[in-house]
Design a protein around this motif. Structure first.
Motif, mmCIF file in Angstrom:
data_model
loop_
_atom_site.group_PDB
_atom_site.id
_atom_site.type_symbol
_atom_site.label_atom_id
_atom_site.label_comp_id
_atom_site.label_asym_id
_atom_site.label_seq_id
_atom_site.Cartn_x
_atom_site.Cartn_y
_atom_site.Cartn_z
ATOM 1 N N UNK A 233 -1.176 1.788 -4.396
ATOM 2 C CA UNK A 233 -1.935 2.842 -3.791
ATOM 3 C C UNK A 233 -2.822 3.502 -5.067
ATOM 4 N N UNK A 234 -2.225 3.668 -6.163
ATOM 5 C CA UNK A 234 -3.349 4.155 -7.151
ATOM 6 C C UNK A 234 -4.207 3.117 -7.618
ATOM 7 N N UNK A 235 -3.733 1.659 -7.668
ATOM 8 C CA UNK A 235 -4.692 0.769 -7.877
ATOM 9 C C UNK A 235 -5.852 0.627 -7.120
ATOM 10 N N UNK A 236 -5.500 0.976 -5.815
ATOM 11 C CA UNK A 236 -6.576 0.775 -4.751
ATOM 12 C C UNK A 236 -7.519 1.950 -4.789
ATOM 13 N N UNK B 55 0.667 -1.235 0.118
ATOM 14 C CA UNK B 55 0.033 -0.074 0.039
ATOM 15 C C UNK B 55 0.920 1.424 -0.029
ATOM 16 N N UNK B 56 2.200 1.030 0.707
ATOM 17 C CA UNK B 56 2.882 2.325 0.648
ATOM 18 C C UNK B 56 3.580 2.749 -0.811
ATOM 19 N N UNK B 57 3.462 1.639 -1.644
ATOM 20 C CA UNK B 57 4.086 1.942 -3.116
ATOM 21 C C UNK B 57 2.943 2.682 -3.987
ATOM 22 N N UNK C 264 -4.307 9.059 -7.891
ATOM 23 C CA UNK C 264 -4.056 9.212 -6.475
ATOM 24 C C UNK C 264 -2.491 8.861 -6.153
ATOM 25 N N UNK C 265 -2.334 9.748 -5.097
ATOM 26 C CA UNK C 265 -0.857 9.424 -4.594
ATOM 27 C C UNK C 265 -0.962 9.479 -2.991
ATOM 28 N N UNK D 63 3.156 11.672 1.791
ATOM 29 C CA UNK D 63 4.569 11.157 2.207
ATOM 30 C C UNK D 63 4.665 10.730 3.673
ATOM 31 N N UNK D 64 3.715 11.274 4.598
ATOM 32 C CA UNK D 64 3.633 10.932 6.035
ATOM 33 C C UNK D 64 3.223 9.438 6.075
ATOM 34 N N UNK D 65 2.034 9.403 5.430
ATOM 35 C CA UNK D 65 1.220 7.943 5.237
ATOM 36 C C UNK D 65 2.226 6.767 4.698
#
Length: 118
Positions: free
Chosen positions: A29-32, A23-25, A37-38, A41-43
């Motif tokens: 993340x964009x697939x999900x 999920x950090x990639x 969507x990005x 950075x903190x997340x």
């Protein structure tokens, strides 16, 4: 501690760790969450830390139960199996990865604590 709880803890923690790292990639993340969507950075940093911690805890559980040699081998096998399951999930149902990683983390921690590994 029963062998079943031990294996559940190691596998679930490996799955949760790889799930958090995926999920950090940005790509996953964009697939999900939809293209373009990005993750902030903190997340991303929190997810990377959580993923690494879950994998380290899975290693600790494996070594505490199985010793250095057998525990390391068990951990590597669990990581391989968890990664394969996650790849299939990312391919066919990427929206479910984050939710299942959270569930796997909770199950892994419960199995870890119930199994007497703590």
């Amino acid at each position: 501690m029963s062998g079943v709880l031990y294996m559940v803890a190691v596998f679930a923690l490996c799955h949760a760790g790889f799930g958090a790292l995926s999920v950090a990639m940005q790509r996953h993340y964009a697939d999900m969450h939809g293209r373009g969507q990005e993750a902030p950075p903190a997340l991303r940093r929190r997810l990377q830390a959580a993923g690494a911690s879950a994998l380290a805890l899975a290693f600790a559980a494996a070594v505490l139960k199985g010793g250095a040699g057998h525990g390391t081998l068990t951990w590597l096998g669990a990581m391989t199996t968890a990664a394969l399951a996650l790849v299939m999930l990312l391919t066919y149902a990427p929206q479910r990865v984050a939710r299942l990683a959270q569930a796997a983390g909770a199950i892994g921690m419960i199995a870890f604590l119930l199994g007497g590994l703590a």
